[in-house]
Design a protein around this motif. Sequence first.
Motif, mmCIF file in Angstrom:
data_model
loop_
_atom_site.group_PDB
_atom_site.id
_atom_site.type_symbol
_atom_site.label_atom_id
_atom_site.label_comp_id
_atom_site.label_asym_id
_atom_site.label_seq_id
_atom_site.Cartn_x
_atom_site.Cartn_y
_atom_site.Cartn_z
ATOM 1 N N THR A 1 61.282 53.050 33.404
ATOM 2 C CA THR A 1 61.972 53.579 32.160
ATOM 3 C C THR A 1 61.282 52.557 31.004
ATOM 4 O O THR A 1 61.982 52.902 29.772
ATOM 5 C CB THR A 1 63.396 52.816 32.463
ATOM 6 N N TYR A 2 60.210 52.262 31.283
ATOM 7 C CA TYR A 2 59.531 51.410 29.947
ATOM 8 C C TYR A 2 59.338 52.297 29.044
ATOM 9 O O TYR A 2 58.324 53.135 29.464
ATOM 10 C CB TYR A 2 58.445 50.392 30.730
ATOM 11 N N ARG A 3 59.690 52.015 27.916
ATOM 12 C CA ARG A 3 59.529 53.348 26.816
ATOM 13 C C ARG A 3 58.083 53.614 26.557
ATOM 14 O O ARG A 3 57.612 54.777 26.428
ATOM 15 C CB ARG A 3 60.155 52.794 25.518
ATOM 16 N N ASN A 4 57.365 52.624 26.517
ATOM 17 C CA ASN A 4 55.780 52.624 26.137
ATOM 18 C C ASN A 4 54.967 53.787 27.116
ATOM 19 O O ASN A 4 53.969 54.492 26.838
ATOM 20 C CB ASN A 4 55.083 51.599 26.133
ATOM 21 N N ILE A 5 55.595 54.007 28.359
ATOM 22 C CA ILE A 5 54.992 54.751 29.319
ATOM 23 C C ILE A 5 55.744 55.906 29.667
ATOM 24 O O ILE A 5 55.335 56.470 30.518
ATOM 25 C CB ILE A 5 54.597 54.032 30.731
ATOM 26 N N THR A 6 57.074 55.744 29.058
ATOM 27 C CA THR A 6 57.943 56.805 29.457
ATOM 28 C C THR A 6 58.153 57.943 28.366
ATOM 29 O O THR A 6 58.305 59.068 28.477
ATOM 30 C CB THR A 6 59.622 56.452 29.651
ATOM 31 N N GLY A 7 57.756 57.512 27.114
ATOM 32 C CA GLY A 7 57.917 58.374 25.964
ATOM 33 C C GLY A 7 59.459 58.118 25.355
ATOM 34 O O GLY A 7 60.421 58.053 25.920
ATOM 35 N N PHE B 1 47.481 44.680 23.209
ATOM 36 C CA PHE B 1 48.887 45.214 22.933
ATOM 37 C C PHE B 1 49.415 45.744 24.471
ATOM 38 O O PHE B 1 50.547 46.388 24.662
ATOM 39 C CB PHE B 1 48.874 46.352 21.954
ATOM 40 N N GLY B 2 48.610 45.732 25.625
ATOM 41 C CA GLY B 2 48.945 45.962 26.735
ATOM 42 C C GLY B 2 49.257 47.551 26.869
ATOM 43 O O GLY B 2 48.532 48.509 26.304
ATOM 44 N N ALA B 3 50.355 48.058 27.167
ATOM 45 C CA ALA B 3 50.936 49.434 27.175
ATOM 46 C C ALA B 3 51.253 49.933 25.653
ATOM 47 O O ALA B 3 51.571 51.034 25.564
ATOM 48 C CB ALA B 3 51.889 49.558 28.259
ATOM 49 N N GLY B 4 51.475 48.701 24.996
ATOM 50 C CA GLY B 4 51.832 49.425 23.690
ATOM 51 C C GLY B 4 50.618 49.554 22.716
ATOM 52 O O GLY B 4 49.927 50.028 23.169
ATOM 53 N N SER B 5 50.818 49.408 21.249
ATOM 54 C CA SER B 5 49.838 49.971 20.488
ATOM 55 C C SER B 5 49.880 49.028 19.068
ATOM 56 O O SER B 5 51.100 48.328 18.912
ATOM 57 C CB SER B 5 49.779 51.322 20.014
ATOM 58 N N ALA B 6 48.991 49.078 18.299
ATOM 59 C CA ALA B 6 49.213 48.351 16.934
ATOM 60 C C ALA B 6 50.544 49.039 16.298
ATOM 61 O O ALA B 6 51.143 48.325 15.373
ATOM 62 C CB ALA B 6 47.879 48.937 16.079
ATOM 63 N N ALA C 1 58.943 46.820 23.313
ATOM 64 C CA ALA C 1 59.539 48.246 23.251
ATOM 65 C C ALA C 1 61.002 48.255 23.323
ATOM 66 O O ALA C 1 61.562 47.774 24.218
ATOM 67 C CB ALA C 1 58.990 49.154 24.138
ATOM 68 N N PRO C 2 61.660 49.155 22.451
ATOM 69 C CA PRO C 2 63.046 49.428 22.675
ATOM 70 C C PRO C 2 63.532 49.780 23.881
ATOM 71 O O PRO C 2 62.651 50.634 24.362
ATOM 72 C CB PRO C 2 63.401 50.231 21.582
ATOM 73 N N PRO C 3 64.479 49.413 24.653
ATOM 74 C CA PRO C 3 64.800 50.156 25.951
ATOM 75 C C PRO C 3 65.370 51.288 25.689
ATOM 76 O O PRO C 3 65.516 51.789 24.534
ATOM 77 C CB PRO C 3 65.948 49.162 26.252
ATOM 78 N N PRO C 4 65.398 52.287 26.578
ATOM 79 C CA PRO C 4 65.821 53.593 26.648
ATOM 80 C C PRO C 4 67.398 53.481 26.179
ATOM 81 O O PRO C 4 68.151 52.483 26.219
ATOM 82 C CB PRO C 4 65.842 54.066 27.939
ATOM 83 N N SER C 5 67.784 54.643 25.337
ATOM 84 C CA SER C 5 69.481 54.524 24.796
ATOM 85 C C SER C 5 70.103 54.146 25.894
ATOM 86 O O SER C 5 71.351 53.575 25.538
ATOM 87 C CB SER C 5 69.501 55.759 23.916
ATOM 88 N N TRP C 6 69.919 54.697 26.927
ATOM 89 C CA TRP C 6 71.166 54.690 28.017
ATOM 90 C C TRP C 6 71.037 53.249 28.822
ATOM 91 O O TRP C 6 72.031 53.102 29.523
ATOM 92 C CB TRP C 6 70.875 55.969 29.185
#
Length: 343
Positions: free
Chosen positions: A203-209, A264-269, A275-280
């Motif tokens: 569910t990690y937003r950086n790899i889920t989109g 940044f790991g799975a993140g980016s500049a 990363a914000p969690p999924p809205s749900w």
Amino acid sequence: MLIDGLQCGHFTREVFAELRRADVGAVTVTCGFWEGTVESLDALARWRDLVAANSDLVAIATTAEEIVATAAAGRTAIVLGYQNSNLLEGRIRFVEIFAELGVRVIQLTYNNQNELGGSCYEPNDAGLARFGREVILEMNRAGILVDLSHVGNRTTLDAIECSQKPVAVTHANPDSLFQHKRNKTDDVLKALAERGGVLGCATYRNITGDHYSSSLRSWCEMVAKTVDIIGIDHVAIGTDRSHNFTKPDYDWMRMGRWTRSVDFGAGSAARPGKAPPPSWFTEVCHLGLLPGGLRVVGFAPDEVEKITSGNWLRLYSEVFASGRSAVPAKAEFVQADPVLALS
């Protein structure tokens, strides 16, 4: 019951209570990323203290049977795991020792190439090293699950082929659904499934989109598409949820001691921090929404059971059963250490 194949962070009694509210029967926790042997032993000691202080809510489990029994007693089973193999410090015999201390999941590499093989972030993945093959076979013998989540695709394929037991990608998604170096290509996922392995959808937003993070239905639709790729018997949950992390924690995860630069790991500049969690999934207890969400997108009750717990339990039953008490058959495993012989 729900089983989460991977979480990390600073667990507290409040987190354990939220897991119970969501009826999470088991969760694999991250005891370390870059730490060596002594630091990893310290982490195990801290986890033992934490579990002992909250024994009404959680218990450490080392077998599938213990997971089922713990959940039936109204507690969450804690499966001890590491997201790197640094805890071994190049010593094959330490695999068995950590298994005897209760460790049941070890990821071959984290974000960097190491002695075992290539990482997903290296520009060139040379594949599984000789030491990596030895560690996998020793993990098979000791009853430790091989985790390939941050491992490069070539090394992942080599590890799947090498392992005598099914392996796992505990927290990632199909690259064909959301392109990211941390996700796995369809050929890798199909090879995983062919050998009985399991993918824990993250569910990690950086790899889920953002799209698949926008609602519970959207995330469950991603799970359904993953099932279309590798089959209902090989898809589970591995949220990669972090608890109570702050900037120093993310810096340690991403940069460890290996760089002076910013990583940044799975993140980016563009998305450098948390990363914000999924809205749900803004609260841990929202994990309890998953069975209903999976039913809404068309999964039958028996399929929901496989995704939420059954597939992990099947894998744990196959992998955690071990011959830990047996003496290794290979002569090179029992020969004298040359350093000791000179002392």
